[in-house]
Scaffold this motif. Structure first.
Motif, PDB file in Angstrom:
ATOM      1  N   TYR A   1     -37.259 -57.026 -14.336  1.00  0.00           N
ATOM      2  CA  TYR A   1     -36.351 -56.301 -15.227  1.00  0.00           C
ATOM      3  C   TYR A   1     -37.018 -55.040 -15.773  1.00  0.00           C
ATOM      4  CZ  TYR A   1     -33.948 -55.245 -19.614  1.00  0.00           C
ATOM      5  OH  TYR A   1     -33.326 -54.605 -20.647  1.00  0.00           O
TER       6      TYR A   1
ATOM      7  N   THR B   1     -35.872 -51.199 -14.852  1.00  0.00           N
ATOM      8  CA  THR B   1     -35.288 -50.358 -15.893  1.00  0.00           C
ATOM      9  C   THR B   1     -36.145 -49.154 -16.237  1.00  0.00           C
ATOM     10  OG1 THR B   1     -36.228 -51.767 -17.603  1.00  0.00           O
ATOM     11  CG2 THR B   1     -33.962 -52.213 -16.942  1.00  0.00           C
TER      12      THR B   1
ATOM     13  N   GLU C   1     -37.471 -45.678 -11.327  1.00  0.00           N
ATOM     14  CA  GLU C   1     -36.443 -45.585 -10.286  1.00  0.00           C
ATOM     15  C   GLU C   1     -36.916 -46.241  -8.990  1.00  0.00           C
ATOM     16  OE1 GLU C   1     -32.958 -45.046  -8.522  1.00  0.00           O
ATOM     17  OE2 GLU C   1     -33.335 -44.522 -10.595  1.00  0.00           O
TER      18      GLU C   1
ATOM     19  N   ARG D   1     -36.471 -49.884  -9.239  1.00  0.00           N
ATOM     20  CA  ARG D   1     -35.081 -50.302  -9.041  1.00  0.00           C
ATOM     21  C   ARG D   1     -34.770 -50.449  -7.560  1.00  0.00           C
ATOM     22  NH1 ARG D   1     -31.703 -46.574 -12.100  1.00  0.00           N
ATOM     23  NH2 ARG D   1     -32.535 -47.774 -13.818  1.00  0.00           N
TER      24      ARG D   1
ATOM     25  N   THR E   1     -33.875 -54.011  -5.669  1.00  0.00           N
ATOM     26  CA  THR E   1     -32.631 -54.124  -4.903  1.00  0.00           C
ATOM     27  C   THR E   1     -32.910 -54.557  -3.473  1.00  0.00           C
ATOM     28  OG1 THR E   1     -31.617 -52.416  -6.267  1.00  0.00           O
ATOM     29  CG2 THR E   1     -30.556 -52.895  -4.169  1.00  0.00           C
TER      30      THR E   1
ATOM     31  N   LYS F   1     -26.962 -56.027 -17.329  1.00  0.00           N
ATOM     32  CA  LYS F   1     -27.008 -54.634 -16.874  1.00  0.00           C
ATOM     33  C   LYS F   1     -28.032 -54.482 -15.745  1.00  0.00           C
ATOM     34  CE  LYS F   1     -27.824 -50.027 -18.664  1.00  0.00           C
ATOM     35  NZ  LYS F   1     -28.223 -49.239 -19.838  1.00  0.00           N
ATOM     36  N   PHE F   2     -29.180 -55.152 -15.896  1.00  0.00           N
ATOM     37  CA  PHE F   2     -30.206 -55.136 -14.854  1.00  0.00           C
ATOM     38  C   PHE F   2     -29.654 -55.705 -13.557  1.00  0.00           C
ATOM     39  CE2 PHE F   2     -33.249 -58.132 -12.850  1.00  0.00           C
ATOM     40  CZ  PHE F   2     -34.046 -57.218 -12.204  1.00  0.00           C
TER      41      PHE F   2
ATOM     42  N   ASP G   1     -26.583 -55.826 -12.592  1.00  0.00           N
ATOM     43  CA  ASP G   1     -25.608 -54.887 -12.034  1.00  0.00           C
ATOM     44  C   ASP G   1     -26.295 -53.707 -11.334  1.00  0.00           C
ATOM     45  OD1 ASP G   1     -23.486 -56.404 -12.890  1.00  0.00           O
ATOM     46  OD2 ASP G   1     -23.173 -55.241 -14.728  1.00  0.00           O
ATOM     47  N   HIS G   2     -27.358 -53.206 -11.910  1.00  0.00           N
ATOM     48  CA  HIS G   2     -28.070 -52.061 -11.307  1.00  0.00           C
ATOM     49  C   HIS G   2     -28.793 -52.429 -10.023  1.00  0.00           C
ATOM     50  CE1 HIS G   2     -27.252 -49.058 -14.250  1.00  0.00           C
ATOM     51  NE2 HIS G   2     -27.822 -49.724 -15.242  1.00  0.00           N
ATOM     52  N   THR G   3     -29.220 -53.671  -9.901  1.00  0.00           N
ATOM     53  CA  THR G   3     -30.008 -54.067  -8.738  1.00  0.00           C
ATOM     54  C   THR G   3     -29.253 -54.978  -7.789  1.00  0.00           C
ATOM     55  OG1 THR G   3     -30.982 -55.936  -9.906  1.00  0.00           O
ATOM     56  CG2 THR G   3     -32.187 -53.838  -9.980  1.00  0.00           C
TER      57      THR G   3
END
Length: 88
Positions: A37, A41, A44, A47, A51, A79-80, A82-84
């Motif tokens: 996490y 966050t 970049e 991230r 992913t 949120k983490f 969702d981003h990954t």
């Protein structure tokens, strides 16, 4: 100053996850997910790494989903995720 401190926190969480693997009372996977996490966050590149790792290792994806619903999980973990999320 923030980036080096976050890198230190990530390393500390990874160490705690290894220690948690040997001590039954300490849940190591929570620290591992928290390290991911922080990595995703703050950086970049992190991230993108998270992913691609979630896409490559479904067990890691399970841990992240499981940690999101854990009572000790930070509120920003959704949120983490969702981003990954590799499906997005």
């Amino acid at each position: 100053m923030r980036k080096p401190l976050m890198a230190l926190a990530i390393v500390a969480c990874l160490i705690m996850s290894v220690v948690g693997g040997f001590i039954p009372l300490l849940q190591g996977w929570i620290f591992f997910v928290f390290a991911l996490y922080l990595l995703a966050t703050e950086f970049e590149t992190g991230r993108r790494w998270v992913t691609s790792a979630r896409r490559r290792w479904p067990k890691l994806d399970e841990w992240i989903v499981k940690a999101r619903d854990h009572k000790w999980a930070p509120s920003h973990l959704k949120k983490f995720e969702d981003h990954t999320d590799p499906t997005k």
